[in-house]
Design an enzyme around this catalytic site. Structure first.
Site, PDB file in Angstrom:
ATOM      1  N   LYS A 173      53.163  57.283  26.274  1.00 50.87           N
ATOM      2  CA  LYS A 173      54.414  55.619  26.626  1.00 50.87           C
ATOM      3  C   LYS A 173      53.105  54.264  27.164  1.00 50.87           C
ATOM      4  CE  LYS A 173      56.352  52.546  27.483  1.00 50.87           C
ATOM      5  NZ  LYS A 173      56.246  51.690  26.584  1.00 50.87           N
ATOM      6  N   GLY A 226      52.508  50.050  36.779  1.00 50.68           N
ATOM      7  CA  GLY A 226      52.664  48.601  36.559  1.00 50.68           C
ATOM      8  C   GLY A 226      53.457  48.139  37.594  1.00 50.68           C
ATOM      9  N   THR A 228      55.942  47.393  40.740  1.00 53.16           N
ATOM     10  CA  THR A 228      56.108  47.618  41.908  1.00 53.16           C
ATOM     11  C   THR A 228      57.832  48.084  41.698  1.00 53.16           C
ATOM     12  OG1 THR A 228      54.713  46.962  43.281  1.00 53.16           O
ATOM     13  CG2 THR A 228      56.564  47.422  44.717  1.00 53.16           C
ATOM     14  N   THR A 230      59.848  48.113  38.670  1.00 48.73           N
ATOM     15  CA  THR A 230      59.270  49.644  37.154  1.00 48.73           C
ATOM     16  C   THR A 230      59.124  50.830  38.150  1.00 48.73           C
ATOM     17  OG1 THR A 230      58.594  47.694  36.226  1.00 48.73           O
ATOM     18  CG2 THR A 230      58.719  50.205  35.538  1.00 48.73           C
ATOM     19  N   GLU A 248      50.855  54.102  40.272  1.00 45.41           N
ATOM     20  CA  GLU A 248      50.143  52.101  40.975  1.00 45.41           C
ATOM     21  C   GLU A 248      50.328  52.188  40.913  1.00 45.41           C
ATOM     22  OE1 GLU A 248      46.755  53.501  42.063  1.00 45.41           O
ATOM     23  OE2 GLU A 248      46.126  55.890  41.251  1.00 45.41           O
ATOM     24  N   CYS A 282      45.208  44.079  38.485  1.00 43.57           N
ATOM     25  CA  CYS A 282      45.918  44.197  39.652  1.00 43.57           C
ATOM     26  C   CYS A 282      45.638  43.874  41.021  1.00 43.57           C
ATOM     27  CB  CYS A 282      46.948  45.547  39.562  1.00 43.57           C
ATOM     28  SG  CYS A 282      45.892  47.258  39.299  1.00 43.57           S
ATOM     29  N   GLU A 385      53.174  38.860  43.648  1.00 41.93           N
ATOM     30  CA  GLU A 385      52.262  38.972  43.141  1.00 41.93           C
ATOM     31  C   GLU A 385      53.090  38.170  41.775  1.00 41.93           C
ATOM     32  OE1 GLU A 385      52.172  42.930  40.366  1.00 41.93           O
ATOM     33  OE2 GLU A 385      49.849  43.102  41.115  1.00 41.93           O
TER      34      GLU A 385
HETATM   35  P1  NAP Z   1      55.471  46.903  34.039  1.00 39.18           P
HETATM   36  O1  NAP Z   1      56.735  46.802  33.930  1.00 39.18           O
HETATM   37  O2  NAP Z   1      56.706  47.516  35.066  1.00 39.18           O
HETATM   38  O3  NAP Z   1      55.332  47.952  32.521  1.00 39.18           O
HETATM   39  C1  NAP Z   1      53.993  49.503  33.270  1.00 39.18           C
HETATM   40  C2  NAP Z   1      54.546  49.920  31.896  1.00 39.18           C
HETATM   41  O4  NAP Z   1      55.673  50.693  32.614  1.00 39.18           O
HETATM   42  C3  NAP Z   1      55.159  49.460  30.317  1.00 39.18           C
HETATM   43  O5  NAP Z   1      54.540  50.511  29.671  1.00 39.18           O
HETATM   44  C4  NAP Z   1      56.261  49.526  30.390  1.00 39.18           C
HETATM   45  O6  NAP Z   1      56.959  49.159  28.912  1.00 39.18           O
HETATM   46  C5  NAP Z   1      56.594  50.481  30.946  1.00 39.18           C
HETATM   47  N1  NAP Z   1      57.958  50.836  31.357  1.00 39.18           N
HETATM   48  C6  NAP Z   1      59.380  49.371  31.278  1.00 39.18           C
HETATM   49  N2  NAP Z   1      60.379  49.751  32.846  1.00 39.18           N
HETATM   50  C7  NAP Z   1      59.973  51.159  32.546  1.00 39.18           C
HETATM   51  C8  NAP Z   1      60.992  52.547  32.736  1.00 39.18           C
HETATM   52  N3  NAP Z   1      62.632  50.992  33.578  1.00 39.18           N
HETATM   53  N4  NAP Z   1      60.301  53.363  33.359  1.00 39.18           N
HETATM   54  C9  NAP Z   1      60.221  53.496  32.342  1.00 39.18           C
HETATM   55  N5  NAP Z   1      58.865  52.875  32.143  1.00 39.18           N
HETATM   56  C10 NAP Z   1      58.905  51.345  32.189  1.00 39.18           C
HETATM   57  O7  NAP Z   1      54.694  46.132  33.821  1.00 39.18           O
HETATM   58  P2  NAP Z   1      53.180  45.069  33.529  1.00 39.18           P
HETATM   59  O8  NAP Z   1      54.038  43.781  33.525  1.00 39.18           O
HETATM   60  O9  NAP Z   1      53.345  45.957  31.912  1.00 39.18           O
HETATM   61  O10 NAP Z   1      52.006  45.341  34.188  1.00 39.18           O
HETATM   62  C11 NAP Z   1      51.888  44.375  35.154  1.00 39.18           C
HETATM   63  C12 NAP Z   1      51.602  45.281  36.391  1.00 39.18           C
HETATM   64  O11 NAP Z   1      51.237  46.369  37.191  1.00 39.18           O
HETATM   65  C13 NAP Z   1      51.592  44.225  37.560  1.00 39.18           C
HETATM   66  O12 NAP Z   1      52.189  44.425  38.498  1.00 39.18           O
HETATM   67  C14 NAP Z   1      50.283  44.869  38.042  1.00 39.18           C
HETATM   68  O13 NAP Z   1      49.938  44.879  39.241  1.00 39.18           O
HETATM   69  C15 NAP Z   1      50.611  46.445  37.752  1.00 39.18           C
HETATM   70  N6  NAP Z   1      49.136  47.114  37.893  1.00 39.18           N
HETATM   71  C16 NAP Z   1      48.651  47.606  38.859  1.00 39.18           C
HETATM   72  C17 NAP Z   1      47.683  49.262  38.646  1.00 39.18           C
HETATM   73  C18 NAP Z   1      47.310  49.601  39.631  1.00 39.18           C
HETATM   74  O14 NAP Z   1      46.053  50.327  39.407  1.00 39.18           O
HETATM   75  N7  NAP Z   1      47.395  50.101  40.885  1.00 39.18           N
HETATM   76  C19 NAP Z   1      46.923  48.566  37.560  1.00 39.18           C
HETATM   77  C20 NAP Z   1      47.219  47.564  36.389  1.00 39.18           C
HETATM   78  C21 NAP Z   1      48.643  47.254  36.251  1.00 39.18           C
HETATM   79  P3  NAP Z   1      57.249  47.931  27.901  1.00 39.18           P
HETATM   80  O15 NAP Z   1      55.874  47.341  28.557  1.00 39.18           O
HETATM   81  O16 NAP Z   1      56.884  48.395  26.598  1.00 39.18           O
HETATM   82  O17 NAP Z   1      58.449  47.206  28.541  1.00 39.18           O
END
Ligand code: NAP
Length: 481
Positions: A173, A226, A228, A230, A248, A282, A385
């Site tokens: 997804k 994604g 923290t 989530t 991650e 990230c 963040e």
């Molecule tokens: P996010 O809002 O947590 O979303 C990540 C993914 O999870 C998206 O596909 C999102 O779908 C989905 N999602 C949202 N709510 C969910 C739930 N309750 N259950 C299951 N899946 C759910 O994060 P983002 O805004 O896309 O990404 C930015 C974050 O990712 C930042 O905090 C960044 O630091 C982190 N990140 C970490 C790494 C690492 O390797 N540590 C790498 C890249 C990014 P939708 O977007 O379609 O809602």
């Protein structure tokens, strides 16, 4: 206008709801297409297809799986320009960055895991003269893979490649904000000859499609990248079902510059680690700590280099900084700049939307690269963040103080340390609470090394054989001699 459908059992299918989400180009603010608004029924159909395909895929010889994955890598390479273009349009990132990082890394991910499975070994333990123990590693079944919008193809392939290389089938997804390259990848897996059902991609919001995956009883494994917050929700749903989970998550990474560093290199790389992909990585070093004796000189040079960054149309090959992902996200980042002012910080450069953008992108979600000084480490802007082109600079007196500052957040993803003193580099690297420490560099990635976060930056490690271990279950067979 592109309509993105789900990819289930080797076919492109509309969502059960019949509804679609608009897909917006962040650089123009215009709608460029729509993607399936899927929910639990679509996820269930994908899981059924994946479970059916698993029986034969798990028995497909490693050499054959490897050949098919290499074919996917070759096809990504053949479609390099189109994928870079789609990634830039979908996420607002400079096309030069998509060409330099995102697409090459997607190719490497497939090639790396395609060949890694040909070299995997397992352990054997001889129990005196009584028994022979050997370990077999078996795929688990249907892997649930959830990835974010900031590095869409890069991170999706970082999950799909090891999952299927190890013999699992998957339901992925991607973020609803960036569906385009996932959709193209689906077609390329089909063209490569990956059997139907091995790779399934379901588009839709995290709250419905994502949650359906994390709580699906027939999905024994979740790899999530994604935020923290989530991640905590993923864990809360997957935990009671005893799924294997890899998280991650976010970061608030320190970038420490000692007085004896090569300042020219430290400035040039810190510009990248602060503002690459608009700071939406990230691993970005969003907290710069500089030893007091070179603080002024460093900041002068850093501000000079920041002012030279070209912000503008991501499709222009000379653009350094593109658009933030959405308008709400832009407003959130601007909110942090405002908060920094309220917390007593000084905006040294940036902090506002750029003027005189080219007409095509005049309504896009841009923010000037922003440098903030004068904040205490406990302030919210130094703790949370921001995930935008915003970096703080803070002077320090001693290595101990730098380490204390570095470790003062709840995150622990990565860090950079700049020094020419090897002893100091090792000492500081050992003391920093993060999954990765780069010394005199940033974002140098060897795909064999363990990758992941400490504290609230994640759970588990991916990369190299760590990924193959995660995507398999170890079984001990004990034979009495
Ligand atoms: P996010 O809002 O947590 O979303 C990540 C993914 O999870 C998206 O596909 C999102 O779908 C989905 N999602 C949202 N709510 C969910 C739930 N309750 N259950 C299951 N899946 C759910 O994060 P983002 O805004 O896309 O990404 C930015 C974050 O990712 C930042 O905090 C960044 O630091 C982190 N990140 C970490 C790494 C690492 O390797 N540590 C790498 C890249 C990014 P939708 O977007 O379609 O809602």
């Amino acid at each position: 206008m592109k309509r993105v459908l789900n990819f289930i059992d080797g076919q492109f299918r509309p969502p059960c709801s019949g509804r679609y989400l608009p897909n917006v180009n962040p650089a123009t603010g215009g709608v460029i297409g729509e993607s399936a608004e899927s929910g639990p029924e679509d996820v269930d159909a994908a899981v059924v297809a994946a479970a059916r395909a698993f029986d034969s895929w798990r028995r497909t010889p490693a050499e054959e799986r490897s050949r098919l994955l290499i074919r996917v890598a070759d096809l990504i390479e053949e479609n390099f320009d189109e994928l870079a273009q789609l990634e830039s349009e979908d996420g607002g990132k400079p096309i030069a960055l998509a060409r330099r990082i995102d697409v090459p890394r997607a190719i490497r991910n497939f090639r790396f895991f395609a060949t890694a499975i040909l070299h995997a070994e397992t352990a054997c333990h001889i129990t005196d003269d009584r028994a022979l123990n050997y370990t077999i590693r078996q795929p688990l079944g249907v892997a649930g893979l959830i990835s974010p919008w900031n590095l869409p193809l890069y991170l999706l392939t970082w999950k799909i490649a090891p999952a299927i290389a190890a013999g699992n089938c998957c339901v992925a997804k991607p973020s609803e904000l960036t569906p385009l390259t996932a959709d193209r990848l689906a077609a390329l897996t089909l063209e490569a000859g990956i059997p139907p059902g091995v790779v399934n991609i379901v588009h839709g919001p995290g709250g419905s499609a994502g949650r359906a995956l994390t709580s699906h009883p027939k999905v024994p494994l979740i790899s999530f990248t994604g935020g923290t917050k989530t991640g905590a929700d993923v864990m809360a749903r997957a935990g009671p079902l005893f799924k294997k989970v890899s998280l991650e998550l976010g970061g608030k990474n320190p970038n420490i510059v000692f007085a004896d560093a090569d300042l020219e290199q430290a400035v040039a790389t810190s510009i990248q680690s602060s503002f690459a992909n608009q700071g939406e990585i990230c691993l970005c070093g969003s907290r710069l700590f500089v030893e007091k004796t070179v603080y002024e000189e460093f900041v002068d040079r850093f501000l000079g280099a920041t002012k030279k960054l070209r912000i503008g149309d991501p499709q222009d090959a000379t653009t350094d900084v593109g658009a933030l992902i959405t308008e709400p996200h832009l407003r959130k980042v601007e909110g942090y700049v405002e908060l920094a002012r309220e917390e007593g910080g000084t905006i040294l450069v940036g902090g506002k939307r750029p003027e005189n953008l080219p007409e095509r992108v005049a309504d896009g979600y841009f923010l000037e690269p922003t440098v903030i000084a004068g904040l205490d480490c406990q302030r919210r802007v130094m703790q949370e963040e921001v995930f935008g082109p915003v970096v703080t600079v803070t002077p320090f007196d001693s290595p101990e103080e730098a380490i204390a500052y570095a470790n003062s957040t709840r995150y622990g993803l990565s860090a950079s340390v700049w020094t020419q003193d090897l002893q100091k580099a090792h000492r500081v690297a050992a003391a920093i609470e993060s999954g990765t420490v780069w010394v005199n560099t940033w974002l140098l990635r060897d795909l064999r090394v363990p990758f992941g976060g400490m504290k609230e930056s994640g759970l588990g490690r991916e990369g190299g054989f760590e990924s193959l271990d995660f995507f398999t279950e170890a079984k001990n067979v004990c034979v009495k001699l």
